[in-house]
Design an enzyme around this catalytic site. Structure first.
Site, mmCIF file in Angstrom:
data_model
loop_
_atom_site.group_PDB
_atom_site.id
_atom_site.type_symbol
_atom_site.label_atom_id
_atom_site.label_comp_id
_atom_site.label_asym_id
_atom_site.label_seq_id
_atom_site.Cartn_x
_atom_site.Cartn_y
_atom_site.Cartn_z
ATOM 1 N N ARG A 61 0.763 15.021 25.319
ATOM 2 C CA ARG A 61 0.554 16.362 24.143
ATOM 3 C C ARG A 61 0.647 16.230 22.774
ATOM 4 O O ARG A 61 1.417 15.981 22.368
ATOM 5 C CB ARG A 61 1.399 17.951 24.295
ATOM 6 C CG ARG A 61 0.524 19.103 23.586
ATOM 7 C CD ARG A 61 1.842 20.015 24.389
ATOM 8 N NE ARG A 61 2.284 20.363 25.593
ATOM 9 C CZ ARG A 61 2.727 21.435 26.284
ATOM 10 N NH1 ARG A 61 3.067 22.276 25.395
ATOM 11 N NH2 ARG A 61 2.421 21.748 28.122
ATOM 12 N N SER A 163 -1.242 24.540 26.378
ATOM 13 C CA SER A 163 -1.078 25.733 26.780
ATOM 14 C C SER A 163 -0.400 26.183 25.596
ATOM 15 O O SER A 163 -1.604 26.934 24.889
ATOM 16 C CB SER A 163 0.966 25.024 27.005
ATOM 17 O OG SER A 163 1.410 26.376 27.748
ATOM 18 N N ASP A 322 -2.712 29.379 28.389
ATOM 19 C CA ASP A 322 -2.758 28.844 29.876
ATOM 20 C C ASP A 322 -2.452 29.227 30.776
ATOM 21 O O ASP A 322 -2.745 29.386 32.086
ATOM 22 C CB ASP A 322 -2.612 26.862 29.811
ATOM 23 C CG ASP A 322 -1.096 27.055 29.724
ATOM 24 O OD1 ASP A 322 -0.478 27.748 29.367
ATOM 25 O OD2 ASP A 322 -0.617 26.111 30.599
ATOM 26 N N ASP A 324 0.431 30.263 31.797
ATOM 27 C CA ASP A 324 1.481 29.862 33.190
ATOM 28 C C ASP A 324 2.273 30.483 32.980
ATOM 29 O O ASP A 324 3.123 30.155 33.509
ATOM 30 C CB ASP A 324 1.561 28.249 33.098
ATOM 31 C CG ASP A 324 1.757 27.754 32.071
ATOM 32 O OD1 ASP A 324 1.520 28.156 31.057
ATOM 33 O OD2 ASP A 324 2.159 26.277 32.111
ATOM 34 N N ARG A 325 3.056 31.096 31.855
ATOM 35 C CA ARG A 325 3.907 32.241 31.273
ATOM 36 C C ARG A 325 3.801 33.330 31.131
ATOM 37 O O ARG A 325 2.711 33.632 31.181
ATOM 38 C CB ARG A 325 4.103 31.641 29.805
ATOM 39 C CG ARG A 325 5.044 30.320 30.001
ATOM 40 C CD ARG A 325 5.620 30.198 28.377
ATOM 41 N NE ARG A 325 5.605 28.508 28.062
ATOM 42 C CZ ARG A 325 6.012 27.791 28.473
ATOM 43 N NH1 ARG A 325 5.140 26.824 28.493
ATOM 44 N NH2 ARG A 325 6.761 26.150 27.964
ATOM 45 N N THR A 401 16.083 20.650 32.669
ATOM 46 C CA THR A 401 15.154 21.547 32.342
ATOM 47 C C THR A 401 13.458 21.021 32.046
ATOM 48 O O THR A 401 13.678 20.021 32.412
ATOM 49 C CB THR A 401 15.578 21.864 30.427
ATOM 50 O OG1 THR A 401 16.522 22.054 30.091
ATOM 51 C CG2 THR A 401 14.507 22.332 29.656
ATOM 52 N N GLU A 425 12.891 29.680 34.227
ATOM 53 C CA GLU A 425 13.353 28.770 33.082
ATOM 54 C C GLU A 425 12.993 30.427 32.060
ATOM 55 O O GLU A 425 12.228 31.626 31.940
ATOM 56 C CB GLU A 425 12.948 27.935 32.498
ATOM 57 C CG GLU A 425 11.171 27.896 32.311
ATOM 58 C CD GLU A 425 10.707 26.648 31.346
ATOM 59 O OE1 GLU A 425 11.075 25.180 32.177
ATOM 60 O OE2 GLU A 425 9.029 26.856 31.341
ATOM 61 N N LYS A 439 5.306 27.128 37.322
ATOM 62 C CA LYS A 439 5.337 28.426 37.066
ATOM 63 C C LYS A 439 3.672 28.966 36.893
ATOM 64 O O LYS A 439 2.784 28.289 36.505
ATOM 65 C CB LYS A 439 5.866 28.239 34.751
ATOM 66 C CG LYS A 439 5.446 27.825 34.072
ATOM 67 C CD LYS A 439 6.068 27.603 32.723
ATOM 68 C CE LYS A 439 5.493 26.831 31.960
ATOM 69 N NZ LYS A 439 5.513 25.456 32.279
#
Length: 613
Positions: A61, A163, A322, A324-325, A401, A425, A439
């Site tokens: 990233r 993300s 994206d 996923d959250r 994590t 998380e 996720k």
């Protein structure tokens, strides 16, 4: 250097630039590098070429632009060649099973980079090695990639996305053949292979030819259908959904989520959520938000609140770009909007998923079946699931994590024929279905929609239900934040000071008058709560992470971010069931946090920038 170009005076830097100009075929990044050379911009050249992006468990990233420290055509080719080589040496059936590649809507016109372009180049590398590639023809949520790996039994997956990072960034996220993100030692193996694969292979730039190759397949329609069929298995109240009059607003924050959340609501027979028009369509400029991250709270949700007030909606759902959250906010009777923290939403969704599972079981067999049920959370997340597990009889485990650890652990448990109901998380990441071992903000949105509709039939709200959960299982009050720090030396000094607080190898014994009862250091592997003083969870010397347990029941973890220049801290105060003095608990946690900032961060605070909401 080439004869017509100046040098910087730094031999290693000159060599790096020379190699770049030999390998690169993108006219925009070539022109940018030549321009920097002509201007004598040594500092900028050093930034672009001084150090290659480090490939880790989170993949890559970085900002898009020229050079080995940036995301661009050449670094994508080099990374993919290394990844392909590593897969060839690790998985003999690679050319039989193939890989899947997805992408979001990010783009960077100055360098000619975009997620779609990078995904096409990655596909080209694999195809020219005889590897079948399932390349999505259009943008998809990140969860579609791990779903496809599992659903089609592929060897690997790549998602090109940054993300919720700022607009100039992009990323390269990698999944293994088990459908979960990679964990060590794959990251080091891939990184080593990349270093051996820097020169582009003969056809790695030839995207036009590769896109006509019969090895290329488009899984979009099939996976779209199969994914929504899979998550429908977690719809338990279809009749309530069909009759529900609850109004919900959804924002995709200029990302990919709109189409897919609408489809998820349809799969659950829920009324479609109102879409925030200004943020509905993908836009790589993210024009309406400073940071496209719903975890930041109210600032990102301003337009959602305005639409909700206009339409009379009581709940807002938000995905990151994206998808996923998932973030959730609810309007209170006072008129104020409450944005649930990641931990609060973890409590709500975890409780709900368990209740839905429980109602599907035969009462006489529940005592036995519940013993095979598991929920997971990262070690910096709230321990509310542990409290629920103790009372209800299922298993709770914490992992390191990141969903890479939860995804891999979930896969291990599934292979042992255990039931993995939920994982989360605190950074608003939720796995509500084992169909995706990561996720997933799309399925979480639909499940939240059903949960909200069910609560409406009980004349209650998310806020009231959260209070009921805390009263039954014990209040878990959390407070998390971060400091921005761009200086690695400062970060090292801060953590080394904690490890040598009162002399060599002595951690703090108290903080603001509150005794420290245990210390766990997952950088060095020390854990004072274990008989051998050795940590049970895996350790990593490449990242900083120290957890303190206090005599008042508080727990605080300080860690560095793997993708951003941040030192994060996570604190929680857990109360026994029956202790409902929330204000007193919050005040006690505030005192602990203030003491931590004053005693543990203060000596280096000149180089730390506090989070600004």
């Amino acid at each position: 250097m080439e004869n017509d170009l100046p040098t910087t005076g730094n031999i290693s830097l000159d060599d790096a630039v020379k190699q770049w100009l030999q390998f690169d075929k993108n006219p925009k990044t070539i022109a940018a590098v030549r321009g920097l050379l002509k201007e004598g911009a040594v500092s900028e050249l050093q930034t672009c070429f001084g150090a290659r992006m480090e490939f880790g468990t989170a993949g890559l990233r970085a900002p898009m632009g020229p050079g080995v420290s940036r995301m661009n055509d050449l670094t994508i080719i080099q990374t993919t060649q290394g990844f392909c080589s590593y897969l060839e040496g690790s998985l003999p059936d690679l050319k039989e099973k193939g890989v899947v590649i997805g992408f979001d809507a990010r783009a960077h016109p100055p360098s000619g980079g975009s997620s779609k372009r990078f995904a096409t180049l990655a596909a080209t590398v694999f195809i020219n090695r005889g590897v079948p590639v399932y390349l999505f023809s259009d943008i998809t949520p990140t969860p579609f990639v791990p779903f496809t790996v599992s659903h089609l039994g592929l060897c690997a997956g790549i998602m090109v996305t940054a993300s919720h990072n700022p607009k100039q960034d992009n990323g390269y996220k990698v999944y293994w053949n088990n459908g979960a993100q990679i964990i060590p030692p794959h990251d080091k193996g891939i990184s080593t292979a990349i270093e051996k694969s820097l020169e582009p292979w003969s056809k790695s730039w030839n995207t036009e030819e590769a896109m006509k190759n019969p090895l290329l397949k488009d899984p979009y329609q099939d996976i779209h259908s199969e994914y929504f069929s899979a998550i429908q298995k977690h719809c338990f109240h279809r009749e309530i959904n069909q009759k529900s009059e609850v109004k919900i607003v959804h924002t995709s924050v200029h990302g990919v989520g709109h189409t897919f959340v609408q489809a998820a609501f349809k799969a659950f027979d829920l009324q479609p959520p109102f879409a925030v028009q200004e943020q509905k369509d993908p836009d790589p400029e993210f024009p309406t938000v400073k940071y496209p991250n719903p975890e930041e709270g109210e600032g990102v949700l301003t337009l959602s609140f305005a639409l909700a007030d206009k339409e009379g909606a009581t709940v807002v759902l938000a995905n990151d770009p994206d998808a996923d959250r998932l973030a959730v906010a609810e309007k209170q009777t006072s008129g104020h909007w409450r944005v649930f923290s990641g931990n609060e939403l973890g409590a709500l969704l975890g409780w709900w998923v368990f209740q839905c599972w429980k109602k599907q079981q035969k009462a006489a067999q529940l005592k036995e079946t519940v013993k095979d049920v598991y929920m997971l959370a990262s070690t910096v997340s709230s321990k509310i699931l542990r409290a629920i597990a103790i009372k209800e009889g299922f298993h709770f485990e914490e992992t390191l994590t990141g969903f890479k650890w939860m995804g891999n652990r979930a896969k291990e448990l599934l292979e042992q024929e255990k039931t993995v109901l939920f994982a989360f998380e605190e950074a608003i990441g939720y796995m509500c279905s084992p169909a995706v071992l990561d996720k997933d903000g799309v399925s979480a949105a639909a499940i939240a929609g059903e949960f909200i509709s069910y609560l409406a039939t009980q004349n209650t709200t998310l806020s009231q239900q959260l209070k009921a959960i805390y009263e039954e299982y014990g209040y878990h009050i959390t407070k998390n934040s971060y400091f921005i720090c761009h200086d690695q030396k400062t970060i090292s000094q801060l953590f080394e000071r904690l490890r040598n607080f009162s002399g060599p190898n002595t951690y703090p014994k108290e903080c603001g008058g509150i005794s420290v009862t245990a210390v766990r250091d997952l950088t060095t592997g020390f854990d004072s709560s274990q008989p051998s003083n050795t940590a049970v969870l895996p350790t990593s010397k490449s990242s900083q992470m120290v957890t303190f347990t206090f005599a008042n029941g508080g727990v605080a973890t300080m860690r560095t971010s793997g993708t951003e220049p941040k030192i994060k801290y996570y604190t929680e105060l857990c109360a026994a069931p029956g202790n409902s003095d929330v204000e007193q608990l919050k005040a006690e946690l505030d005192r602990l946090v203030d003491a931590i900032v004053e005693n543990f961060f203060q000596p280096t605070k000149n180089n730390l920038i506090p989070r600004s909401d």
